[in-house]
Design a protein around this motif. Sequence first.
Motif, mmCIF file in Angstrom:
data_model
loop_
_atom_site.group_PDB
_atom_site.id
_atom_site.type_symbol
_atom_site.label_atom_id
_atom_site.label_comp_id
_atom_site.label_asym_id
_atom_site.label_seq_id
_atom_site.Cartn_x
_atom_site.Cartn_y
_atom_site.Cartn_z
ATOM 1 N N SER A 22 7.029 5.243 8.284
ATOM 2 C CA SER A 22 7.426 3.863 7.997
ATOM 3 C C SER A 22 7.834 3.702 6.540
ATOM 4 O O SER A 22 8.773 2.957 6.237
ATOM 5 C CB SER A 22 6.309 2.886 8.360
ATOM 6 O OG SER A 22 5.162 3.122 7.585
ATOM 7 N N ASN A 23 7.171 4.411 5.623
ATOM 8 C CA ASN A 23 7.581 4.364 4.212
ATOM 9 C C ASN A 23 9.000 4.899 4.047
ATOM 10 O O ASN A 23 9.796 4.355 3.282
ATOM 11 C CB ASN A 23 6.610 5.148 3.337
ATOM 12 C CG ASN A 23 5.285 4.446 3.162
ATOM 13 O OD1 ASN A 23 5.176 3.251 3.377
ATOM 14 N ND2 ASN A 23 4.272 5.206 2.784
ATOM 15 N N LYS A 24 9.321 5.973 4.752
ATOM 16 C CA LYS A 24 10.674 6.537 4.693
ATOM 17 C C LYS A 24 11.681 5.543 5.276
ATOM 18 O O LYS A 24 12.777 5.374 4.729
ATOM 19 C CB LYS A 24 10.718 7.859 5.462
ATOM 20 C CG LYS A 24 11.979 8.639 5.233
ATOM 21 C CD LYS A 24 12.090 9.061 3.786
ATOM 22 C CE LYS A 24 13.272 9.956 3.577
ATOM 23 N NZ LYS A 24 13.527 10.196 2.166
ATOM 24 N N ALA A 25 11.289 4.861 6.346
ATOM 25 C CA ALA A 25 12.179 3.863 6.947
ATOM 26 C C ALA A 25 12.464 2.732 5.971
ATOM 27 O O ALA A 25 13.598 2.255 5.873
ATOM 28 C CB ALA A 25 11.577 3.321 8.234
ATOM 29 N N VAL A 26 11.437 2.313 5.237
ATOM 30 C CA VAL A 26 11.625 1.250 4.245
ATOM 31 C C VAL A 26 12.644 1.696 3.196
ATOM 32 O O VAL A 26 13.515 0.920 2.789
ATOM 33 C CB VAL A 26 10.280 0.885 3.573
ATOM 34 C CG1 VAL A 26 10.502 -0.011 2.374
ATOM 35 C CG2 VAL A 26 9.365 0.208 4.564
ATOM 36 N N GLU A 27 12.564 2.940 2.765
ATOM 37 C CA GLU A 27 13.488 3.457 1.756
ATOM 38 C C GLU A 27 14.927 3.471 2.257
ATOM 39 O O GLU A 27 15.861 3.313 1.468
ATOM 40 C CB GLU A 27 13.089 4.883 1.353
ATOM 41 C CG GLU A 27 11.789 4.962 0.602
ATOM 42 C CD GLU A 27 11.330 6.402 0.391
ATOM 43 O OE1 GLU A 27 12.125 7.338 0.623
ATOM 44 O OE2 GLU A 27 10.167 6.581 0.004
ATOM 45 N N THR A 28 15.112 3.676 3.550
ATOM 46 C CA THR A 28 16.474 3.815 4.076
ATOM 47 C C THR A 28 17.146 2.484 4.401
ATOM 48 O O THR A 28 18.346 2.434 4.614
ATOM 49 C CB THR A 28 16.491 4.698 5.341
ATOM 50 O OG1 THR A 28 15.694 4.089 6.344
ATOM 51 C CG2 THR A 28 15.988 6.096 5.050
ATOM 52 N N SER A 108 -12.345 -10.093 -1.309
ATOM 53 C CA SER A 108 -11.310 -11.046 -0.908
ATOM 54 C C SER A 108 -10.231 -10.357 -0.066
ATOM 55 O O SER A 108 -9.840 -10.856 0.997
ATOM 56 C CB SER A 108 -10.689 -11.689 -2.150
ATOM 57 O OG SER A 108 -9.597 -12.495 -1.785
ATOM 58 N N VAL A 109 -9.757 -9.202 -0.547
ATOM 59 C CA VAL A 109 -8.722 -8.467 0.194
ATOM 60 C C VAL A 109 -9.299 -7.951 1.509
ATOM 61 O O VAL A 109 -8.636 -8.000 2.554
ATOM 62 C CB VAL A 109 -8.133 -7.321 -0.653
ATOM 63 C CG1 VAL A 109 -7.117 -6.514 0.140
ATOM 64 C CG2 VAL A 109 -7.488 -7.866 -1.928
ATOM 65 N N VAL A 133 -0.758 -2.371 2.986
ATOM 66 C CA VAL A 133 -0.886 -0.976 3.390
ATOM 67 C C VAL A 133 -1.578 -0.171 2.300
ATOM 68 O O VAL A 133 -2.405 0.707 2.594
ATOM 69 C CB VAL A 133 0.496 -0.374 3.743
ATOM 70 C CG1 VAL A 133 0.390 1.102 4.068
ATOM 71 C CG2 VAL A 133 1.132 -1.141 4.894
ATOM 72 N N ASP A 134 -1.294 -0.460 1.047
ATOM 73 C CA ASP A 134 -1.916 0.268 -0.065
ATOM 74 C C ASP A 134 -3.437 0.073 -0.039
ATOM 75 O O ASP A 134 -4.189 1.043 -0.176
ATOM 76 C CB ASP A 134 -1.329 -0.197 -1.393
ATOM 77 C CG ASP A 134 -1.845 0.603 -2.566
ATOM 78 O OD1 ASP A 134 -1.763 1.850 -2.520
ATOM 79 O OD2 ASP A 134 -2.337 -0.015 -3.531
ATOM 80 N N LEU A 136 -5.346 -0.763 2.592
ATOM 81 C CA LEU A 136 -5.904 -0.097 3.764
ATOM 82 C C LEU A 136 -5.964 1.416 3.565
ATOM 83 O O LEU A 136 -6.933 2.067 3.975
ATOM 84 C CB LEU A 136 -5.095 -0.447 5.016
ATOM 85 C CG LEU A 136 -5.228 -1.887 5.500
ATOM 86 C CD1 LEU A 136 -4.231 -2.173 6.621
ATOM 87 C CD2 LEU A 136 -6.652 -2.189 5.950
ATOM 88 N N THR A 137 -4.961 1.977 2.914
ATOM 89 C CA THR A 137 -4.947 3.417 2.663
ATOM 90 C C THR A 137 -6.054 3.807 1.693
ATOM 91 O O THR A 137 -6.786 4.775 1.917
ATOM 92 C CB THR A 137 -3.570 3.850 2.135
ATOM 93 O OG1 THR A 137 -2.584 3.523 3.123
ATOM 94 C CG2 THR A 137 -3.523 5.338 1.858
ATOM 95 N N LYS A 138 -6.209 3.054 0.606
ATOM 96 C CA LYS A 138 -7.276 3.342 -0.362
ATOM 97 C C LYS A 138 -8.654 3.124 0.258
ATOM 98 O O LYS A 138 -9.576 3.915 0.025
ATOM 99 C CB LYS A 138 -7.115 2.465 -1.602
ATOM 100 C CG LYS A 138 -5.956 2.872 -2.478
ATOM 101 C CD LYS A 138 -5.834 1.943 -3.671
ATOM 102 C CE LYS A 138 -4.667 2.336 -4.558
ATOM 103 N NZ LYS A 138 -4.503 1.395 -5.683
ATOM 104 N N PHE A 139 -8.802 2.069 1.041
ATOM 105 C CA PHE A 139 -10.079 1.790 1.693
ATOM 106 C C PHE A 139 -10.424 2.916 2.662
ATOM 107 O O PHE A 139 -11.555 3.407 2.701
ATOM 108 C CB PHE A 139 -10.002 0.436 2.402
ATOM 109 C CG PHE A 139 -11.289 -0.047 3.002
ATOM 110 C CD1 PHE A 139 -12.508 0.146 2.376
ATOM 111 C CD2 PHE A 139 -11.271 -0.737 4.204
ATOM 112 C CE1 PHE A 139 -13.692 -0.327 2.935
ATOM 113 C CE2 PHE A 139 -12.453 -1.217 4.762
ATOM 114 C CZ PHE A 139 -13.663 -1.008 4.131
ATOM 115 N N SER A 140 -9.440 3.369 3.435
ATOM 116 C CA SER A 140 -9.645 4.462 4.374
ATOM 117 C C SER A 140 -10.093 5.722 3.641
ATOM 118 O O SER A 140 -11.040 6.397 4.056
ATOM 119 C CB SER A 140 -8.355 4.738 5.149
ATOM 120 O OG SER A 140 -8.497 5.860 5.979
#
Length: 151
Positions: A22-28, A108-109, A133-134, A136-140
Amino acid sequence: MKDTTGLHAHFNTASHILLAISNKAVETIDASNAECENQKLLAWQLVPALVLKAFSIELALKELIKKCTENTDPIKTHSLKALYMKLPADIQQRIVGLVSLNRAEFESVLADHSHTFVEWRYLDSDDISSANVDFLTKFSSAVRNELERAV
């Protein structure tokens, strides 16, 4: 009690792969001429990634609670905040530190993202919130780190 550590790892790996796609899709996507089809492609990639990410965090938190507390009862909630609050204070503090937010910001987040799995899995709710997403990724990663420490 089932050991969900391996299951968490599979969901987490899948969510990392889908997030990378999905990050790559955002870039394109050309921001000035974003076509409808490109946005549909992004949605079809990002939504499963968010659902898997939230579910993998849920599984890891449940496993961490089992390993670090004397709770042997099944934990029947999808609420990330409720699960986080069941952790011992020292583990909560380490997670907050690994996410690189102060405690008030983190909570809060977390409150905003507590029901990401439930809200995003069917996309038929009017209550869908935005997703960081950032965070959730850090929390994970932080929860996974604590789970590995507990093993």
